[in-house]
Design a protein around this motif. Structure first.
Motif, PDB file in Angstrom:
ATOM      1  N   LEU A 142       0.830  -1.201   0.000  1.00  0.00           N
ATOM      2  CA  LEU A 142       0.000   0.000   0.000  1.00  0.00           C
ATOM      3  C   LEU A 142       0.868   1.256   0.000  1.00  0.00           C
ATOM      4  N   LEU A 143       1.964   1.243   0.769  1.00  0.00           N
ATOM      5  CA  LEU A 143       2.855   2.405   0.795  1.00  0.00           C
ATOM      6  C   LEU A 143       3.461   2.643  -0.582  1.00  0.00           C
ATOM      7  N   ASP A 144       3.953   1.585  -1.211  1.00  0.00           N
ATOM      8  CA  ASP A 144       4.545   1.722  -2.543  1.00  0.00           C
ATOM      9  C   ASP A 144       3.519   2.257  -3.536  1.00  0.00           C
ATOM     10  N   ALA A 145       2.340   1.652  -3.499  1.00  0.00           N
ATOM     11  CA  ALA A 145       1.291   2.077  -4.431  1.00  0.00           C
ATOM     12  C   ALA A 145       0.901   3.527  -4.155  1.00  0.00           C
ATOM     13  N   ALA A 146       0.820   3.890  -2.870  1.00  0.00           N
ATOM     14  CA  ALA A 146       0.422   5.253  -2.518  1.00  0.00           C
ATOM     15  C   ALA A 146       1.435   6.261  -3.056  1.00  0.00           C
ATOM     16  N   ARG A 147       2.738   5.989  -2.901  1.00  0.00           N
ATOM     17  CA  ARG A 147       3.763   6.917  -3.406  1.00  0.00           C
ATOM     18  C   ARG A 147       3.593   7.122  -4.899  1.00  0.00           C
ATOM     19  N   ALA A 148       3.377   6.030  -5.615  1.00  0.00           N
ATOM     20  CA  ALA A 148       3.251   6.143  -7.071  1.00  0.00           C
ATOM     21  C   ALA A 148       1.982   6.906  -7.449  1.00  0.00           C
ATOM     22  N   VAL A 149       0.861   6.550  -6.824  1.00  0.00           N
ATOM     23  CA  VAL A 149      -0.423   7.142  -7.238  1.00  0.00           C
ATOM     24  C   VAL A 149      -0.532   8.603  -6.794  1.00  0.00           C
ATOM     25  N   PHE A 150      -0.070   8.938  -5.566  1.00  0.00           N
ATOM     26  CA  PHE A 150      -0.090  10.345  -5.145  1.00  0.00           C
ATOM     27  C   PHE A 150       0.773  11.185  -6.078  1.00  0.00           C
ATOM     28  N   ALA A 151       1.930  10.649  -6.472  1.00  0.00           N
ATOM     29  CA  ALA A 151       2.830  11.411  -7.349  1.00  0.00           C
ATOM     30  C   ALA A 151       2.202  11.590  -8.732  1.00  0.00           C
ATOM     31  N   GLU A 152       1.534  10.557  -9.224  1.00  0.00           N
ATOM     32  CA  GLU A 152       0.934  10.639 -10.570  1.00  0.00           C
ATOM     33  C   GLU A 152      -0.288  11.549 -10.603  1.00  0.00           C
ATOM     34  N   ARG A 153      -1.162  11.436  -9.593  1.00  0.00           N
ATOM     35  CA  ARG A 153      -2.475  12.089  -9.667  1.00  0.00           C
ATOM     36  C   ARG A 153      -2.663  13.222  -8.688  1.00  0.00           C
ATOM     37  N   GLY A 154      -1.711  13.453  -7.805  1.00  0.00           N
ATOM     38  CA  GLY A 154      -1.934  14.456  -6.771  1.00  0.00           C
ATOM     39  C   GLY A 154      -2.813  13.883  -5.672  1.00  0.00           C
ATOM     40  N   TYR A 155      -2.921  14.612  -4.557  1.00  0.00           N
ATOM     41  CA  TYR A 155      -3.656  14.104  -3.410  1.00  0.00           C
ATOM     42  C   TYR A 155      -5.135  13.899  -3.735  1.00  0.00           C
ATOM     43  N   ASP A 156      -5.744  14.915  -4.365  1.00  0.00           N
ATOM     44  CA  ASP A 156      -7.188  14.831  -4.593  1.00  0.00           C
ATOM     45  C   ASP A 156      -7.549  13.749  -5.606  1.00  0.00           C
ATOM     46  N   GLY A 157      -6.690  13.591  -6.629  1.00  0.00           N
ATOM     47  CA  GLY A 157      -6.985  12.608  -7.673  1.00  0.00           C
ATOM     48  C   GLY A 157      -6.689  11.171  -7.261  1.00  0.00           C
ATOM     49  N   ALA A 158      -5.910  11.001  -6.196  1.00  0.00           N
ATOM     50  CA  ALA A 158      -5.550   9.650  -5.765  1.00  0.00           C
ATOM     51  C   ALA A 158      -6.620   9.122  -4.826  1.00  0.00           C
ATOM     52  N   THR A 159      -7.444   8.209  -5.288  1.00  0.00           N
ATOM     53  CA  THR A 159      -8.493   7.661  -4.418  1.00  0.00           C
ATOM     54  C   THR A 159      -7.985   6.394  -3.735  1.00  0.00           C
ATOM     55  N   VAL A 160      -8.612   6.101  -2.609  1.00  0.00           N
ATOM     56  CA  VAL A 160      -8.282   4.878  -1.873  1.00  0.00           C
ATOM     57  C   VAL A 160      -8.481   3.653  -2.781  1.00  0.00           C
ATOM     58  N   ARG A 161      -9.527   3.694  -3.600  1.00  0.00           N
ATOM     59  CA  ARG A 161      -9.818   2.583  -4.490  1.00  0.00           C
ATOM     60  C   ARG A 161      -8.667   2.344  -5.479  1.00  0.00           C
ATOM     61  N   VAL A 162      -8.182   3.439  -6.091  1.00  0.00           N
ATOM     62  CA  VAL A 162      -7.109   3.306  -7.082  1.00  0.00           C
ATOM     63  C   VAL A 162      -5.821   2.810  -6.418  1.00  0.00           C
ATOM     64  N   ILE A 163      -5.511   3.343  -5.242  1.00  0.00           N
ATOM     65  CA  ILE A 163      -4.287   2.923  -4.544  1.00  0.00           C
ATOM     66  C   ILE A 163      -4.368   1.436  -4.181  1.00  0.00           C
ATOM     67  N   ALA A 164      -5.520   1.021  -3.656  1.00  0.00           N
ATOM     68  CA  ALA A 164      -5.689  -0.386  -3.273  1.00  0.00           C
ATOM     69  C   ALA A 164      -5.581  -1.291  -4.497  1.00  0.00           C
ATOM     70  N   GLU A 165      -6.183  -0.837  -5.593  1.00  0.00           N
ATOM     71  CA  GLU A 165      -6.132  -1.614  -6.830  1.00  0.00           C
ATOM     72  C   GLU A 165      -4.683  -1.774  -7.292  1.00  0.00           C
ATOM     73  N   ARG A 166      -3.928  -0.647  -7.274  1.00  0.00           N
ATOM     74  CA  ARG A 166      -2.522  -0.702  -7.677  1.00  0.00           C
ATOM     75  C   ARG A 166      -1.734  -1.671  -6.792  1.00  0.00           C
ATOM     76  N   ALA A 167      -2.091  -1.703  -5.497  1.00  0.00           N
ATOM     77  CA  ALA A 167      -1.381  -2.594  -4.571  1.00  0.00           C
ATOM     78  C   ALA A 167      -1.884  -4.033  -4.656  1.00  0.00           C
ATOM     79  N   GLY A 168      -3.011  -4.212  -5.341  1.00  0.00           N
ATOM     80  CA  GLY A 168      -3.581  -5.555  -5.441  1.00  0.00           C
ATOM     81  C   GLY A 168      -4.189  -6.050  -4.134  1.00  0.00           C
TER      82      GLY A 168
END
Lengths: 206, 206
Positions: A29-55
Motif C-alpha cells: 500500500l505504501l509503494d502504491a500510494a507513493r506512485a499514485v499520489f505522485a501521478e495524480r496528486g492528493y485529490d486525484g488519488a483515491t483509496v480505491r485506485v491505490i488499493a487496486e494498484r497494490a492488489g
C-alpha cells in the motif's frame, strides 16, 4: 532511506489478484500510494485506485493506516508526522508560530543528524516522484493545515515562501554544512530565522 | 551541468609531464582546480599545487584565468560570475541591497530556466566535491566580497543565513517547482523575499 528505498521496492515484480492482509500488504500500500499520489496528486488519488494498484482490498487502507490522509503522511516517510507537528504548532500565540515550528523542526531534523533530510534531498534531486510527493505535501499540509488557519490571505504563496526558508535552512545546515550555521545551537538559529519565517506566515505580503 | 560533467572528465586518464598551453590546458586546470579547492579550501589551494595536479606550468593559470580567484570562480561553472554580480550589487543604497541581489539572481537563474541550478543541486546531493566548492564559495564570495563590507558584525553567520534564503528560493522555484512561486514574476518574488534577505544582510541579529 525513505523515498529512495521505496522507489527501489517498486521495481519488484507485483503479484496479481488480492492478497490477504499481512505485513506485506502494508508495504504494498505504501509503494502504491507513493506512485499514485505522485501521478495524480492528493485529490486525484483515491483509496480505491491505490488499493487496486497494490492488489489488495480497499478496506486494508483503513485497517493499516486509518484513512487516506494518514496513508499519505506515511508515504512521505518522514521521521515525525509533519501534519501533527504543524497542527500542534498552530495552537498558541500566533505571533510565536514561527518560533514553535522552527523549534520542533530542528529537534526532528537533528535527531537523525540531518541524515534523513540529506537522503530526502538526494531522492528529490534524482527522482521526479519524490519532488511530486513534496509538492503535494506543501499544498496539503502547509497550506491546508497551517496557513489557511493563521493567514487566510494568499495561503499558497505564503506556503511556498515558508518552504524556501525551511528547505534552505535544512540544506545549508545538513547538506552543505556551512559554519557557523552547521553547528549553531537551536536558540541561535531560532532567534535568527524565526522573524523571517513569521513574516512569511503572518506578515504583510505584496 | 558544470560540476557533474567536470567530475566525469576527472576520471579520464591524465598525461604525465608538462603540456603546451592549448585549450586542453584550460580544461585540465579547471578539473585540477575543482579537486584541489575541494580538498584544501581556497586558502590552502595554491596556484603551484593546482598547476602541478594539472601537469602544466603555473604561468598557465595567469595566462588562461588571470589569477587564482578568477580560476576559482570559473571552476564553480556558474552561468554568470557571482563575484561580479554581488560586487556590483554592493554599490548603491545599502537598504536596497537585497532587492538588487535578488533581481540579478532571478535574471541569471531564469536565463537557463533553472536548469543550471537543478544540475548544481543534483551534483551537490551526490558528490561531496560540489558541496565543498560551494562552502568555499559562500565563505569567499558572500562573506569576503559582500558581507564584510555591508555588515561587519557577524558576517559569517549572515552569509549562511543569506545562503538559506537564496538556496531555498531556487530549490522551491526550480527543483520542486511549487506554484505559485514556480511561475511568479520577478517583481512579486522580489517584493516578497527582499525584506527577509535584507534582514539577514543588514538587520539586527541575535
Amino acid at each position: 532511506m525513505g523515498i529512495v528505498a521505496a522507489a527501489d521496492e517498486n521495481t519488484a515484480p507485483r503479484r496479481r489478484g488480492r492478497r490477504p492482509g499481512g505485513a506485506d500488504t502494508r508495504t504494498s500500500l505504501l509503494d502504491a500510494a507513493r506512485a499514485v499520489f505522485a501521478e495524480r496528486g492528493y485529490d486525484g488519488a483515491t483509496v480505491r485506485v491505490i488499493a487496486e494498484r497494490a492488489g489488495v482490498d480497499p478496506a486494508m487502507v483503513n485497517h493499516w493506516f486509518g484513512g487516506k490522509e494518514p496513508l499519505f503522511v506515511a508515504a512521505l516517510n518522514l521521521p515525525a508526522d509533519p501534519a501533527t507537528i504543524l497542527g500542534e504548532a498552530v495552537s498558541g500565540d500566533p505571533d510565536e508560530l514561527a518560533e514553535r515550528i522552527l523549534c520542533r523542526l530542528l529537534e526532528v531534523w537533528d535527531s537523525t543528524g540531518g541524515a534523513q533530510f540529506a537522503a530526502l534531498l538526494q531522492s528529490i534531486a534524482t527522482q521526479d516522484v519524490a519532488a511530486a510527493l513534496l509538492r503535494e505535501f506543501i499544498a496539503r499540509v502547509l497550506v491546508g493545515k497551517v496557513l489557511r488557519e493563521v493567514a487566510p490571505d494568499r495561503p499558497e504563496l505564503r506556503a511556498t515562501l515558508c518552504g524556501t526558508q525551511m528547505f534552505g535552512l535544512a540544506f545549508v545546515r545538513y547538506v552543505l554544512k556551512v559554519e557557523p550555521l552547521a553547528s549553531a545551537d537551536h536558540a541561535t538559529i531560532v532567534s535568527a530565522v524565526a522573524p523571517n519565517l513569521q513574516r512569511y506566515l503572518t506578515g504583510p505580503l505584496p
